[in-house]
Design a protein around this motif. Sequence first.
Motif, PDB file in Angstrom:
ATOM      1  N   PRO A   1       0.812  -1.234   0.000  1.00 25.34           N
ATOM      2  CA  PRO A   1       0.000   0.000   0.000  1.00 25.34           C
ATOM      3  C   PRO A   1       0.838   1.273   0.000  1.00 25.34           C
ATOM      4  O   PRO A   1       0.344   2.335  -0.402  1.00 25.34           O
ATOM      5  N   THR A   2       2.092   1.187   0.439  1.00 20.44           N
ATOM      6  CA  THR A   2       2.941   2.373   0.517  1.00 20.44           C
ATOM      7  C   THR A   2       3.642   2.681  -0.806  1.00 20.44           C
ATOM      8  O   THR A   2       4.243   3.755  -0.942  1.00 20.44           O
ATOM      9  N   LYS A   3       3.567   1.761  -1.768  1.00 21.57           N
ATOM     10  CA  LYS A   3       4.269   1.960  -3.040  1.00 21.57           C
ATOM     11  C   LYS A   3       3.521   2.965  -3.894  1.00 21.57           C
ATOM     12  O   LYS A   3       2.380   2.764  -4.283  1.00 21.57           O
ATOM     13  N   LYS A   4       4.208   4.081  -4.232  1.00 20.24           N
ATOM     14  CA  LYS A   4       3.603   5.138  -5.035  1.00 20.24           C
ATOM     15  C   LYS A   4       3.948   4.949  -6.512  1.00 20.24           C
ATOM     16  O   LYS A   4       4.896   4.254  -6.865  1.00 20.24           O
ATOM     17  N   PHE A   5       3.164   5.585  -7.348  1.00 18.76           N
ATOM     18  CA  PHE A   5       3.347   5.479  -8.792  1.00 18.76           C
ATOM     19  C   PHE A   5       4.535   6.322  -9.242  1.00 18.76           C
ATOM     20  O   PHE A   5       4.527   7.548  -9.122  1.00 18.76           O
ATOM     21  N   ASP A   6       5.545   5.649  -9.749  1.00 20.31           N
ATOM     22  CA  ASP A   6       6.698   6.276 -10.382  1.00 20.31           C
ATOM     23  C   ASP A   6       6.709   5.758 -11.814  1.00 20.31           C
ATOM     24  O   ASP A   6       7.075   4.605 -12.050  1.00 20.31           O
ATOM     25  N   PRO A   7       6.285   6.548 -12.781  1.00 19.71           N
ATOM     26  CA  PRO A   7       6.128   6.035 -14.144  1.00 19.71           C
ATOM     27  C   PRO A   7       7.360   5.361 -14.710  1.00 19.71           C
ATOM     28  O   PRO A   7       7.266   4.303 -15.335  1.00 19.71           O
ATOM     29  N   ASP A   8       8.524   5.947 -14.490  1.00 22.76           N
ATOM     30  CA  ASP A   8       9.743   5.379 -15.059  1.00 22.76           C
ATOM     31  C   ASP A   8      10.094   4.046 -14.412  1.00 22.76           C
ATOM     32  O   ASP A   8      10.386   3.058 -15.098  1.00 22.76           O
ATOM     33  N   ASP A   9      10.064   3.997 -13.090  1.00 23.45           N
ATOM     34  CA  ASP A   9      10.450   2.765 -12.412  1.00 23.45           C
ATOM     35  C   ASP A   9       9.400   1.676 -12.610  1.00 23.45           C
ATOM     36  O   ASP A   9       9.738   0.507 -12.805  1.00 23.45           O
ATOM     37  N   PHE A  10       8.133   2.065 -12.579  1.00 19.24           N
ATOM     38  CA  PHE A  10       7.088   1.051 -12.781  1.00 19.24           C
ATOM     39  C   PHE A  10       7.121   0.543 -14.211  1.00 19.24           C
ATOM     40  O   PHE A  10       6.925  -0.655 -14.471  1.00 19.24           O
ATOM     41  N   GLY A  11       7.391   1.432 -15.144  1.00 15.53           N
ATOM     42  CA  GLY A  11       7.528   0.995 -16.526  1.00 15.53           C
ATOM     43  C   GLY A  11       8.685   0.040 -16.700  1.00 15.53           C
ATOM     44  O   GLY A  11       8.604  -0.930 -17.466  1.00 15.53           O
ATOM     45  N   ALA A  12       9.775   0.289 -15.976  1.00 14.32           N
ATOM     46  CA  ALA A  12      10.923  -0.616 -16.042  1.00 14.32           C
ATOM     47  C   ALA A  12      10.548  -1.999 -15.505  1.00 14.32           C
ATOM     48  O   ALA A  12      10.978  -3.026 -16.046  1.00 14.32           O
ATOM     49  N   PHE A  13       9.736  -2.029 -14.441  1.00 21.93           N
ATOM     50  CA  PHE A  13       9.283  -3.321 -13.908  1.00 21.93           C
ATOM     51  C   PHE A  13       8.427  -4.053 -14.933  1.00 21.93           C
ATOM     52  O   PHE A  13       8.618  -5.251 -15.169  1.00 21.93           O
ATOM     53  N   LEU A  14       7.491  -3.358 -15.550  1.00 16.46           N
ATOM     54  CA  LEU A  14       6.625  -4.000 -16.536  1.00 16.46           C
ATOM     55  C   LEU A  14       7.440  -4.573 -17.696  1.00 16.46           C
ATOM     56  O   LEU A  14       7.090  -5.614 -18.260  1.00 16.46           O
TER      57      LEU A  14
END
Length: 270
Positions: free
Chosen positions: A120-133
Amino acid sequence: MTQAKAPSRVRVGIGGWVFEPWRGNFYPAGLAQSRELDYASRHVTSIEINGTYYGTQKPASFARWHDETPEDFVFALKGPRFATNRRVLAEAGPSIEKFLASGVVELKDKLGPINWQFPPTKKFDPDDFGAFLSLLPAEYEGRSLRHAVEVRHESFATPDFVELLRTHGVAVVMADKEGVPHLHDVTAPFVYVRLQSAREDRKSGYSPADLDAWAERARAWAAGKEPADLPRLSGAMPGPPRTRDVFVYMINGFKPKAPAAAMALLERLG
């Protein structure tokens, strides 16, 4: 009596199958624990395996689960927390690879979507989340893989997140639980729903009206449409397919009611 099955594009299930309050309630009195998966898999059409979130399972376990369930059964898997509970998601590659190498392909055609759940504490970081995807493979050892992400911070409630998921063909996990974002945009060729608001004072966990509504939504998604009664952050997904696979899991809320809720939804879809 074995529960009626849902239309082939819609799967309805529960989270796991080992839960003591289900014994003598969902499970008949005296049923051996070793037969609980066999029993559950003939009353629901899918099960989300939660143990894969907490630790590595053995190939022999996946093979046994495959063999103990009906031919048309499907398992969803929770991705390991070691991949999602980290500060830098772009560094999750080794954890993802270890999970996939643990024997998940032993489920064969019963391997359903993988749910990557974030804290629940994980915020949206477009670059890092995109890297995960980008680390999530479309196939492994010849088996096609489908991925969903379960996010629980309000910062993900943005059209940018929807478009990022669509770029990667990853589904957003739709939820009804209080305190988490309710994201209803279709972002992948399939839909993944986790319902967590079952109540003890409801015979089937949910009211008949609520179950009717979720049945209609599931039918709409399965037909390549989108329910008119659920708000979206973005427009409809371009080029909708004629049909979609839909996975609906009754997870928590009042967990002892989860099997009853799943079977009541299956009855409406049957």
